[in-house]
Design an enzyme around this catalytic site. Structure first.
Site, PDB file in Angstrom:
ATOM      1  N   SER A  51       0.858  -1.191   0.000  1.00 41.39           N
ATOM      2  CA  SER A  51       0.000   0.000   0.000  1.00 41.39           C
ATOM      3  C   SER A  51       0.883   1.226   0.000  1.00 41.39           C
ATOM      4  O   SER A  51       2.000   1.192   0.541  1.00 41.39           O
ATOM      5  CB  SER A  51      -0.893   0.017   1.242  1.00 41.39           C
ATOM      6  N   TYR A  82      -1.893  -0.778  10.498  1.00 40.81           N
ATOM      7  CA  TYR A  82      -2.000  -1.067   9.064  1.00 40.81           C
ATOM      8  C   TYR A  82      -0.785  -0.521   8.321  1.00 40.81           C
ATOM      9  O   TYR A  82      -0.148  -1.230   7.538  1.00 40.81           O
ATOM     10  CB  TYR A  82      -3.276  -0.449   8.506  1.00 40.81           C
TER      11      TYR A  82
END
Length: 260
Positions: A147, A163
């Protein structure tokens, strides 16, 4: 080899985790269109039939195997069943992931650990088990879906330190394995999606006055979020012979967000 034939995945077998929907499903279908048979690994059994049909519509085989990538026994079972059916594993896409927002000072340890288990330990287990198969084969391609949040902190800021940290770990795992396995014929690369419309983000994206959405779009030079299908071109490049001298790379597909 013609320019387009370099992108063919004909005769390949690919495992895609978290491919029941969203980015994972788009990659699985794109790989099938390029010629690969697909193994979908995930936990959302209610989505298996639809996902498998999307792949089979491309004229390729598809098997769905219930798999919790954070559990070693599940990962070993997935690899064993894939080899039983297809006798080889040419491509692995580590796409499965989760997120939960919480202020760092209030985040329960079990939440932090669960995110790490799925997002970082899961790709490690998948790479370890599939990598061992690929080493015996003398070749293979691994594509990790990280990501842009592993490279930059999202605006506001979004309260997702677990995350972001897990995805930064995936990026470093990609580089480490690319280095370790280069001489064994295995390439390992990573895709870093930016803000993308998926089943997990759709509800928030459909609330245009949400301050987070305004910052997501306003901070992206292309002034929009991505469609999951926009991740497939890079995935096919990584998985195919078009990228035979490409390993250890981490490329953003983020509409320019991280260039600012």
């Amino acid at each position: 080899m013609s320019d387009l034939s370099m992108f063919s995945l004909e005769g390949k077998t690919a495992i895609v985790t978290g491919a029941e929907r969203g980015i994972g499903l788009e990659i699985a279908v794109a790989f099938a269109k390029a010629g690969a048979d697909i193994v979908i690994a995930g936990l959302m059994e209610s989505e298996f039939e639809h996902a498998a049909n999307c792949v089979k519509e491309q004229g390729k085989k598809c098997t769905c195997i219930k798999t919790d990538v954070s559990k070693e026994a599940d990962v070993k079972n997935l690899v064993e069943k894939t080899l039983e059916e297809f006798q080889k594993i040419d491509i692995l896409v580590n796409n499965a992931g989760i997120n939960k927002l919480a202020p760092a000072e209030e985040m329960p340890l079990e939440v932090w650990q669960h995110i790490m288990d799925v997002n970082l330990t899961g790709p490690f287990l998948m790479c370890r088990e599939v990598g061992a198969v690929m080493i015996k084969q003398g070749k293979g391609n691994i594509v990790n879906v990280a990501s842009m949040s592993g490279l930059v902190v999202n605006p506001l800021p979004q309260q997702q330190c677990a995350y972001n940290s897990s995805k930064a770990g995936v990026i470093m795992l990609t580089k480490c394995l690319a280095n370790e396995w280069a001489e064994k014929g295995i390439r390992v690369n990573a895709i870093c999606p930016g803000f993308t419309r998926t089943p997990l983000t759709a509800r928030r994206l459909d609330t245009p006055n949400d301050p987070a959405v305004k910052k997501w779009i306003g901070g992206t030079p292309m002034n929009r979020v991505a469609d999951p299908s926009e991740m497939t071109g890079l995935a096919i490049y990584y998985a195919s012979d078009a990228s035979t001298f490409t390993t250890g790379t981490v490329l953003q597909v983020d509409g320019g967000y991280t260039c600012l």
